[in-house]
Every structure is written in structure tokens, then in C-alpha cells.
Design a protein around this motif. Sequence first.
Motif, short mmCIF file in Angstrom:
data_model
loop_
_atom_site.label_atom_id
_atom_site.label_comp_id
_atom_site.label_asym_id
_atom_site.label_seq_id
_atom_site.Cartn_x
_atom_site.Cartn_y
_atom_site.Cartn_z
N ASP A 125 32.32 38.31 46.92
CA ASP A 125 31.86 39.65 46.55
C ASP A 125 31.86 39.88 45.05
O ASP A 125 31.56 40.97 44.58
N GLY A 126 32.22 38.84 44.28
CA GLY A 126 32.19 38.95 42.83
C GLY A 126 33.51 39.30 42.20
O GLY A 126 33.60 39.46 40.98
N GLU A 127 34.56 39.41 43.02
CA GLU A 127 35.88 39.66 42.46
C GLU A 127 36.62 38.33 42.37
O GLU A 127 36.00 37.28 42.46
N SER A 128 37.92 38.37 42.17
CA SER A 128 38.70 37.14 42.14
C SER A 128 40.03 37.36 42.81
O SER A 128 40.42 38.49 43.09
N MET A 129 40.72 36.26 43.07
CA MET A 129 41.91 36.33 43.91
C MET A 129 43.13 35.83 43.17
O MET A 129 43.21 34.68 42.78
N LEU A 130 44.07 36.74 42.96
CA LEU A 130 45.37 36.38 42.41
C LEU A 130 46.36 37.40 42.92
O LEU A 130 46.36 38.54 42.49
#
Length: 246
Positions: A125-130
Motif C-alpha cells: 500500500d506504499g507504507e513500510s513495516m517496522l
Amino acid sequence: MTVRVLVVDDQDMVRAALRAVIDRRDGLHVVGDAADGERGIAEARRLRPDVVVMDVRMPGMTGVEATRQILADWQHPEPPPRVLILTTFDLDEYVHAALRAGAAGFLLKNSPPDQLAHAIRVIADGESMLAPSVTRRLIDTFSALPPGIADGRSRLTPNRPLGRLSEREIQVLVQVARGLSNAQIAVELGLTEANVKSRVNRVLTKLGLANRVQAAIFAHEAGLVPAEEPPPRPDEPGLPANNGRP
């Protein structure tokens, strides 16, 4: 819309397990896999997946270098795939280098299957994961890295003055550095989630940063967040959060 996923890992059993976990989720489909970094690059260019799930340590070319080459040498008209790095805490230095190279985020290999599926969707979706529960540790370890690791560590703060940011953008940056998601920041600052996303984008653009992880590191190195401030509690709503690209 189905998210097309490429899995890159040197262990046959891990690739098979990842394929099974991903393919069982609605809207996710593994279009291919690769056993090393070089093959991962070739398959990414051939298959044009939406997301690459990339092991960080593999024989020969590491996941860091494969990530760098995929994102830097993309020859197709559509945007390059988003890269989700799989790692363990004892490989933190590789994670930092991968985030520098443009990876959308990272996930621990022992994460629950539902968390992996969620991370892939978030990244697509264009976000990132942390996950906020590890943001503080990531930043602390990154700041302690000696020069010469990976690409050589240069601080993010020089030549990126805070004066480029409005007061509201600095407030948003601080919340990003605390590991909050867009939804959590919206509640904290009394803004809409769309407004937060727009402000995060402006912060990244003004500071010349690639993603929210770099923004968080910048904020800590600039002294915007007290070193003693604890990370958000693992039981806070919204975990894992979108701490990479907005």
C-alpha cells in the motif's frame, strides 16, 4: 487487487513455508522464489512483483546488496517492488544497511504468519513495516555503528537543517521517531490520518530522506527525542505500525 510476491531465501524449507503462509492469505500470491541474491534480482526484473520478501543473509550476494541493485537499477516503467527484509536481531547491521538501500522495512523471521501477511499488505500500500516495539532498539544500534559498516555510516543530520520544517511538521517527525503509526499520530496531534500522511511526505521530501525509518533516526540524532524515552508498549493499538515510507 492481488499483491504479487517474490520470496528470496537460501533455505528451501523457509521458501516453502513462506510460500504456503502467503498463498493462504486472501489477496496475496507468490509469483516466484529465488535461493540467492543474484537470482532474486533476476527474478524481480523478470516477474515484476509488487513486494519482495528478502532474507538478509545468504551465500554470495546478501539481501542488502540484492535490495540495492533491485531498487537502483530498475528498468521498467512501473515503480520497483517494495522490499521487506526478513532478519533476526543478531543481524541488525544488515537491517540498517538494507534500510539505507531503500528497503521498505523489516520483520523478524519468528514473527507470526498473520504479521507477515499484514506487513506485505502495508508495504504494498506504499507504507513500510517496522514494529514500534523494536524502533528504539534499531535506532540505538544504528547510532552505535562504527564507520565502515555496510556503506560506511554517515550521520543523517548534517546539511538537513530542521529550519526547513514547520512547527507542525517537527511535531509529526517527533511522533514518527516514537514509533507511532499515522493513525496514532492523528489521535495524538488532533489531525486527520490523511493530513498526517501528507505531512510525513513533506517532512521526507524537505529533509531528503527515503522513508520513515530514516526520519526516525534523523529525529533521534538531532536530539528531538530524549534518549531515555522508552519505545511504545508492544500492546499499544496499531502494532505493527507503518514506520517506513508513509
